[in-house]
Scaffold this active site. Structure first.
Site, PDB file in Angstrom:
ATOM      1  N   SER A 149       5.591 -35.299  12.407  1.00  0.00           N
ATOM      2  CA  SER A 149       6.699 -34.584  13.042  1.00  0.00           C
ATOM      3  C   SER A 149       7.957 -34.837  12.238  1.00  0.00           C
ATOM      4  O   SER A 149       8.045 -35.826  11.489  1.00  0.00           O
ATOM      5  CB  SER A 149       6.895 -35.084  14.481  1.00  0.00           C
ATOM      6  N   TYR A 162       8.395 -42.381  20.570  1.00  0.00           N
ATOM      7  CA  TYR A 162       7.800 -41.254  19.843  1.00  0.00           C
ATOM      8  C   TYR A 162       8.173 -41.352  18.367  1.00  0.00           C
ATOM      9  O   TYR A 162       7.316 -41.186  17.486  1.00  0.00           O
ATOM     10  CB  TYR A 162       8.272 -39.934  20.436  1.00  0.00           C
TER      11      TYR A 162
END
Length: 254
Positions: A149, A162
């Protein structure tokens, strides 16, 4: 479409929706036999039927890769069915956002289990077969693509754990790339920006309202097919070319 992966086998985790499903379709269209790995069997069966109706080959494997034995079994079933493994796409992921202060540690454990441990389990199980494919398959090359990501490149308030998992994916990918790519197992990371998937749906209504929905309302985000196209590009390069990192962003995402 001209097939570039005919005679190969790919395993895609998190294949029941979003980027994983789109990637499975893309790899099947390129000629690969595809093992579809996720927990939601009904979605996998629907995807497999779609792939086979289009002339491809798919194997449904219901598994929770956060359990090492299930990840190993998924790889074993793939090799038993197709005789080899040439491509691994570690796509399964979970994004639970919010402050570190007052957070539920179980949310952190769930993200670490999926984003880190699941990736490690499938990679460990797949590597012997990928190394073998790189030595004696017709292409004489194999591929691992880890879906990370932009949160593996940039940290933001509210993304703490995250961010931790995706920075970890990037670091692991680069280390493994240095270890095995000269043995022609190419290892690369693909880092998407905002994509129209279910990823944000697992958050609380408060988090969605404050951190996720406004972004999607203001941004022309990517489609899962945009990321699948990137995966297809990475794994169809000539044997002498290796894509270590691919960063795909919506044009209007800063």
């Amino acid at each position: 479409m001209t097939s570039n992966l005919t005679g190969t086998t790919a395993l895609v985790t998190g294949a029941s929706s979003g980027i994983g499903a789109a990637t499975a379709r893309q790899l099947a269209a390129l000629g690969a036999s595809v093992a579809l790995v996720a927990r939601r069997r009904d979605r996998l069966e629907a995807l497999a039927a779609e792939i086979e109706q289009a002339g491809g080959t798919a194997l449904v494997i219901e598994a929770d890769i956060t359990h090492r034995a299930q990840a190993q079994a998924a790889v074993d079933q793939t090799v038993e069915r197709f005789g080899q493994l040439d491509i691994l796409v570690n796509n399964a992921g979970l994004m639970l956002l919010g402050p570190v202060v007052g957070a539920d540690p179980e949310d952190w454990e769930r993200m670490i289990a999926v984003n880190i441990q699941g990736l490690l389990h499938t990679t460990h199980a797949a590597l012997p077969h990928l190394l073998k494919a790189a030595e004696d398959s017709p292409r004489r090359v194999a591929d691992i693509v880890n879906i990370s990501s932009i949160a593996g490149r940039v940290a933001w308030n509210g993304y703490g754990v995250y961010n931790l998992t995706k920075f970890g994916v990037n670091g692991f990918t680069e280390s493994l790339r240095q270890e095995v790519t000269q043995r022609h197992v190419r290892v690369g990371v693909l880092e998407p920006g905002g994509v129209d998937t279910e990823l944000g749906s697992h958050n609380t209504a408060e988090v969605r309202g404050e951190m996720i929905d406004p972004f999607y309302e203001q941004t022309e985000v990517l489609a899962p097919e945009d990321i699948a196209d990137g995966v297809g590009y990475m794994v169809t390069r000539p044997r002498h070319a290796s894509i270590g990192e691919l960063w795909i962003m919506p044009t209007d995402q800063a």
